[in-house]
Design an enzyme around this catalytic site. Sequence first.
Site, PDB file in Angstrom:
ATOM      1  N   ASP A 141       0.828  -1.225   0.000  1.00  0.00           N
ATOM      2  CA  ASP A 141       0.000   0.000   0.000  1.00  0.00           C
ATOM      3  C   ASP A 141       0.854   1.263   0.000  1.00  0.00           C
ATOM      4  OD1 ASP A 141      -2.259  -1.567   0.123  1.00  0.00           O
ATOM      5  OD2 ASP A 141      -2.493  -1.400   2.282  1.00  0.00           O
ATOM      6  N   LEU A 165      -9.956  -9.567  -3.590  1.00  0.00           N
ATOM      7  CA  LEU A 165      -9.445 -10.819  -4.132  1.00  0.00           C
ATOM      8  C   LEU A 165     -10.005 -11.993  -3.332  1.00  0.00           C
ATOM      9  CD1 LEU A 165      -7.342 -11.472  -6.450  1.00  0.00           C
ATOM     10  CD2 LEU A 165      -5.841 -12.202  -4.586  1.00  0.00           C
ATOM     11  N   CYS A 195     -17.160 -16.534  -9.137  1.00  0.00           N
ATOM     12  CA  CYS A 195     -18.292 -15.870  -8.485  1.00  0.00           C
ATOM     13  C   CYS A 195     -19.618 -16.327  -9.083  1.00  0.00           C
ATOM     14  CB  CYS A 195     -18.169 -14.351  -8.624  1.00  0.00           C
ATOM     15  SG  CYS A 195     -16.936 -13.614  -7.531  1.00  0.00           S
ATOM     16  N   CYS A 198     -23.621 -15.406  -8.270  1.00  0.00           N
ATOM     17  CA  CYS A 198     -23.762 -14.908  -6.897  1.00  0.00           C
ATOM     18  C   CYS A 198     -23.648 -13.383  -6.846  1.00  0.00           C
ATOM     19  CB  CYS A 198     -22.705 -15.537  -5.996  1.00  0.00           C
ATOM     20  SG  CYS A 198     -22.768 -14.980  -4.275  1.00  0.00           S
ATOM     21  N   CYS A 201     -22.720 -10.185  -2.110  1.00  0.00           N
ATOM     22  CA  CYS A 201     -21.977  -9.015  -1.627  1.00  0.00           C
ATOM     23  C   CYS A 201     -22.644  -7.715  -2.060  1.00  0.00           C
ATOM     24  CB  CYS A 201     -20.520  -9.062  -2.099  1.00  0.00           C
ATOM     25  SG  CYS A 201     -20.301  -9.099  -3.894  1.00  0.00           S
TER      26      CYS A 201
END
Length: 381
Positions: A141, A165, A195, A198, A201
């Site tokens: 970062d 990720l 994924c 789905c 999230c």
Amino acid sequence: MSDQSSINYQQLAEKIKLWAIELGFSDIGICDVDLKSHEKALSKWLEQGYHGNMDYMARHDLMRARPSELLPGTLRVISARLDYLPTQAKFAKILKQPKHAFVSRYALGRDYHKLMRNRLKQLGQKIEAYCHSLNFRPFVDSAPVLERPLAEKAGLGWVGKHSLLINQQAGSWFFLGELMVDIPLPVDQPKQNQCGQCVSCIKICPTNAIVEPYVVDARRCISYLTIELRDAIPEEFRPLIGNRIYGCDDCQLICPWNKFAKLSVEDDFQPRNQLDDITLLEIFTWTEPEFLKNTEGSPIRRIGFDCWQRNIAVALGNAPFDQAIVDALTSQQTDSEMVQEHIDWALQQQQLKLEHLSDNKNERLTARLIRTIEKGLSRDA
């Protein structure tokens, strides 16, 4: 120590992966530096202003998709994964207790940046000793680099619809770091995105920050609002924040792949100062020196005392009515106009809840009186 002209890079790659595990990393992968396919999406994201007040995102612009511009001569990126989920995460327990503070689980222990960077540096030094010479640089970062697309390309997982990720064997509770090197190591193969259909999230996000699959509007994200934003939190989002005072883990909590998440073996990532189970009222009483002391070595410290109090005030406003909360908000002394604005808002919320309680009580009393009258009438009849 080896002569570079005679190095077997396939063998070296295997050694690097063994060294990484010995140093405490959970997994590593290797990729090239070509991220051209991500430049268009990055530009569009920035143009739409989804980065909010994170000016550094726009400042570096497409450099984030061009790792070789960060370290000229870079041929490969070694992407590293480090699991951080504490052994006692207490997710549901705290989220269901609105008078307790929820801190994103990555921030319960010590700041991961220094730990990961030191390990990446040690890995670079091991490679350098083997190759005799090496130009390398670790990043955690600490530079404009698209770490998730790099990790995806290096085979550590796939980028999910929440933009994090996901690893098939380890879920998403992990940190990422990169080591850039100037040697032609063999690259790993990316994993297939799993994924599927789905959208859990997307649906679970309290503020609808995932505006479309794989695209997050940071300005709506609770992690951005409580960590990156240094100004007042927009009123429309305050009730949606609940008791989350530093970050939000909802999109990871709901992800079915996290049933495979690995618990961290790192002592540094275990909860400190009871931040995994502490009341809002307790931390709201911290003075600035106490805040600095209790968050020493923690990623929380970087938001500063004012934002810390701002976040807690919002959470107190969202809690059920409690005279102790009203007293704490009323007695809090602050020189910050921003903090005072959020305290005033929280007091208004508590007042509304008190009025609602009173209305409900009156309704119950009225209903009881009606039932009594009806019973009396039936007897008279």
